[in-house]
Design a protein around this motif. Structure first.
Motif, PDB file in Angstrom:
ATOM      1  N   ARG A   1     -19.265  -8.660   4.923  1.00 23.29           N
ATOM      2  CA  ARG A   1     -20.246  -7.827   4.234  1.00 23.29           C
ATOM      3  C   ARG A   1     -19.713  -6.406   4.076  1.00 23.29           C
ATOM      4  O   ARG A   1     -19.140  -5.846   5.005  1.00 23.29           O
ATOM      5  N   ASN A   2     -19.903  -5.830   2.908  1.00 20.19           N
ATOM      6  CA  ASN A   2     -19.498  -4.445   2.643  1.00 20.19           C
ATOM      7  C   ASN A   2     -18.076  -4.162   3.102  1.00 20.19           C
ATOM      8  O   ASN A   2     -17.832  -3.269   3.919  1.00 20.19           O
ATOM      9  N   PRO A   3     -17.103  -4.908   2.592  1.00 20.12           N
ATOM     10  CA  PRO A   3     -15.727  -4.689   3.038  1.00 20.12           C
ATOM     11  C   PRO A   3     -15.139  -3.388   2.483  1.00 20.12           C
ATOM     12  O   PRO A   3     -15.438  -2.986   1.358  1.00 20.12           O
ATOM     13  N   ILE A   4     -14.331  -2.740   3.291  1.00 23.83           N
ATOM     14  CA  ILE A   4     -13.629  -1.521   2.895  1.00 23.83           C
ATOM     15  C   ILE A   4     -12.131  -1.817   2.905  1.00 23.83           C
ATOM     16  O   ILE A   4     -11.612  -2.376   3.875  1.00 23.83           O
ATOM     17  N   PRO A   5     -11.406  -1.453   1.832  1.00 20.52           N
ATOM     18  CA  PRO A   5      -9.961  -1.673   1.817  1.00 20.52           C
ATOM     19  C   PRO A   5      -9.255  -0.675   2.737  1.00 20.52           C
ATOM     20  O   PRO A   5      -9.708   0.462   2.906  1.00 20.52           O
ATOM     21  N   LEU A   6      -8.176  -1.116   3.328  1.00 18.82           N
ATOM     22  CA  LEU A   6      -7.413  -0.273   4.247  1.00 18.82           C
ATOM     23  C   LEU A   6      -5.999  -0.049   3.726  1.00 18.82           C
ATOM     24  O   LEU A   6      -5.426  -0.902   3.041  1.00 18.82           O
ATOM     25  N   CYS A   7      -5.436   1.097   4.075  1.00 15.97           N
ATOM     26  CA  CYS A   7      -4.051   1.435   3.749  1.00 15.97           C
ATOM     27  C   CYS A   7      -3.207   1.184   5.003  1.00 15.97           C
ATOM     28  O   CYS A   7      -3.011   2.089   5.823  1.00 15.97           O
ATOM     29  N   VAL A   8      -2.740  -0.045   5.163  1.00 14.32           N
ATOM     30  CA  VAL A   8      -2.063  -0.460   6.392  1.00 14.32           C
ATOM     31  C   VAL A   8      -0.568  -0.651   6.137  1.00 14.32           C
ATOM     32  O   VAL A   8      -0.180  -1.551   5.391  1.00 14.32           O
TER      33      VAL A   8
ATOM     34  N   ARG B   1      -4.289   6.074  -1.439  1.00 15.83           N
ATOM     35  CA  ARG B   1      -4.797   6.803  -0.278  1.00 15.83           C
ATOM     36  C   ARG B   1      -6.161   7.434  -0.538  1.00 15.83           C
ATOM     37  O   ARG B   1      -6.860   7.797   0.393  1.00 15.83           O
ATOM     38  N   VAL B   2      -6.544   7.545  -1.800  1.00 13.28           N
ATOM     39  CA  VAL B   2      -7.853   8.119  -2.119  1.00 13.28           C
ATOM     40  C   VAL B   2      -8.941   7.053  -2.154  1.00 13.28           C
ATOM     41  O   VAL B   2      -9.969   7.178  -1.497  1.00 13.28           O
ATOM     42  N   CYS B   3      -8.721   5.986  -2.924  1.00 13.74           N
ATOM     43  CA  CYS B   3      -9.782   5.001  -3.138  1.00 13.74           C
ATOM     44  C   CYS B   3      -9.499   3.644  -2.525  1.00 13.74           C
ATOM     45  O   CYS B   3     -10.393   2.808  -2.424  1.00 13.74           O
ATOM     46  N   GLY B   4      -8.254   3.370  -2.152  1.00 15.49           N
ATOM     47  CA  GLY B   4      -7.891   2.077  -1.589  1.00 15.49           C
ATOM     48  C   GLY B   4      -7.549   1.027  -2.619  1.00 15.49           C
ATOM     49  O   GLY B   4      -7.267  -0.119  -2.276  1.00 15.49           O
ATOM     50  N   GLY B   5      -7.547   1.396  -3.893  1.00 17.08           N
ATOM     51  CA  GLY B   5      -7.295   0.428  -4.952  1.00 17.08           C
ATOM     52  C   GLY B   5      -5.817   0.267  -5.278  1.00 17.08           C
ATOM     53  O   GLY B   5      -4.939   0.864  -4.644  1.00 17.08           O
ATOM     54  N   ARG B   6      -5.573  -0.564  -6.283  1.00 19.10           N
ATOM     55  CA  ARG B   6      -4.229  -0.809  -6.798  1.00 19.10           C
ATOM     56  C   ARG B   6      -4.285  -0.892  -8.312  1.00 19.10           C
ATOM     57  O   ARG B   6      -5.319  -1.235  -8.887  1.00 19.10           O
ATOM     58  N   GLY B   7      -3.176  -0.589  -8.947  1.00 22.63           N
ATOM     59  CA  GLY B   7      -3.106  -0.673 -10.394  1.00 22.63           C
ATOM     60  C   GLY B   7      -2.822  -2.081 -10.871  1.00 22.63           C
ATOM     61  O   GLY B   7      -2.303  -2.911 -10.122  1.00 22.63           O
TER      62      GLY B   7
ATOM     63  N   ARG C   1     -11.941   8.438   0.608  1.00 24.07           N
ATOM     64  CA  ARG C   1     -13.348   8.382   0.210  1.00 24.07           C
ATOM     65  C   ARG C   1     -14.237   7.757   1.281  1.00 24.07           C
ATOM     66  O   ARG C   1     -15.462   7.896   1.221  1.00 24.07           O
ATOM     67  N   TYR C   2     -13.637   7.078   2.268  1.00 27.92           N
ATOM     68  CA  TYR C   2     -14.411   6.429   3.324  1.00 27.92           C
ATOM     69  C   TYR C   2     -14.306   7.140   4.671  1.00 27.92           C
ATOM     70  O   TYR C   2     -14.928   6.715   5.631  1.00 27.92           O
TER      71      TYR C   2
END
Length: 243
Positions: free
Chosen positions: A2-9, A97-103, A48-49
């Motif tokens: 539930r409500n997953p947050i992406p991580l920069c690992v 590093r800002v939003c956790g997304g990818r292009g 952002r998190y």
């Protein structure tokens, strides 16, 4: 989850993420953690998190026109720049590093973070971070604007910062006004000592000349784009000065 947050690992720290409850999603190619457990992995959280960050998480941060082209790609040997950018990607786990997304075409891009001394007119490199193309487009507002993509970038600021459209537009206008003031001066200096200290690199002898060549190229490109752009003419007037 539930409500997953992406991580920069980073790859070598994946065991730490797993030990604290993060799960790797193979489809998204990303480590995820439930929002109510995210604080235990705060070092891996996109800005952002994070509890120690507040909006704006992403905003335009424009380089004065006389410094266009003065970047690590021009000032360093190709292998040194490649080492820095690839290390930047790895430290972020190839996530933004800002939003956790990818292009969609490539995961992230390397963005140089600069500090500006407006009295001495010195641009100082503070670090390099990984950004997705959408966040990178916001940072490089001038290029995004002349390419006709400012509306999409405003939408992205609204989404990531939790702003209204008016707040995003005001931020962009403020950034443009600051850029105008800084671009009125042509005696800016570029300090990349951070890269020298951190990676042991040296500036190329011909680096400054290459930066000036790229500057002329970028100004010419902006002028060409200006010729077919009429919607934000007030924002683009510096692009046709040839400075």
């Amino acid at each position: 989850m539930r409500n997953p947050i992406p991580l920069c690992v980073p790859f070598e720290q994946r065991a730490i993420a797993a030990r604290h409850g993060a799960l790797f999603d193979r489809d998204q190619k990303c480590w995820l953690i439930e929002q109510d457990r995210a604080s235990v992995l705060e070092a891996f959280l996109p800005y952002r998190y994070r509890r120690d960050r507040s909006a704006p998480y992403i905003r335009p941060w424009m380089v004065p026109q006389s410094l266009w082209g003065h970047n690590l790609r021009a000032l360093l040997a190709r292998e040194d720049w490649d080492r820095i950018r690839k290390d930047t990607y790895a430290r972020a786990g190839s996530r933004c590093r800002v939003c956790g997304g990818r292009g969609p075409r490539w995961p992230v891009e390397a963005d140089e973070g600069w500090d500006y001394d407006d009295t001495r007119r010195i641009q100082t490199l503070k670090g390099v971070i990984a950004l997705c193309p959408d966040c990178h487009a916001v940072r490089h507002w001038g290029k995004t604007m002349t390419e006709g993509r400012s509306e999409q970038a405003l939408d992205w600021m609204v989404e990531i910062n939790g702003w209204t459209r008016a707040q995003a537009r005001q931020c962009a206008d403020d950034a443009m006004a600051l850029w105008h003031r800084r671009s009125d001066h042509t005696d800016w200096q570029c300090d990349i000592a951070w890269a020298v200290r951190t990676y042991g690199v040296q500036t190329l002898t011909a680096g400054e000349a290459e930066a000036r060549r790229i500057n002329r190229q970028f100004v010419a490109q902006a002028q060409a784009r200006f010729e077919v752009r009429h919607d934000r003419r007030d924002d683009l007037d510096h692009f046709v000065t040839g400075r």
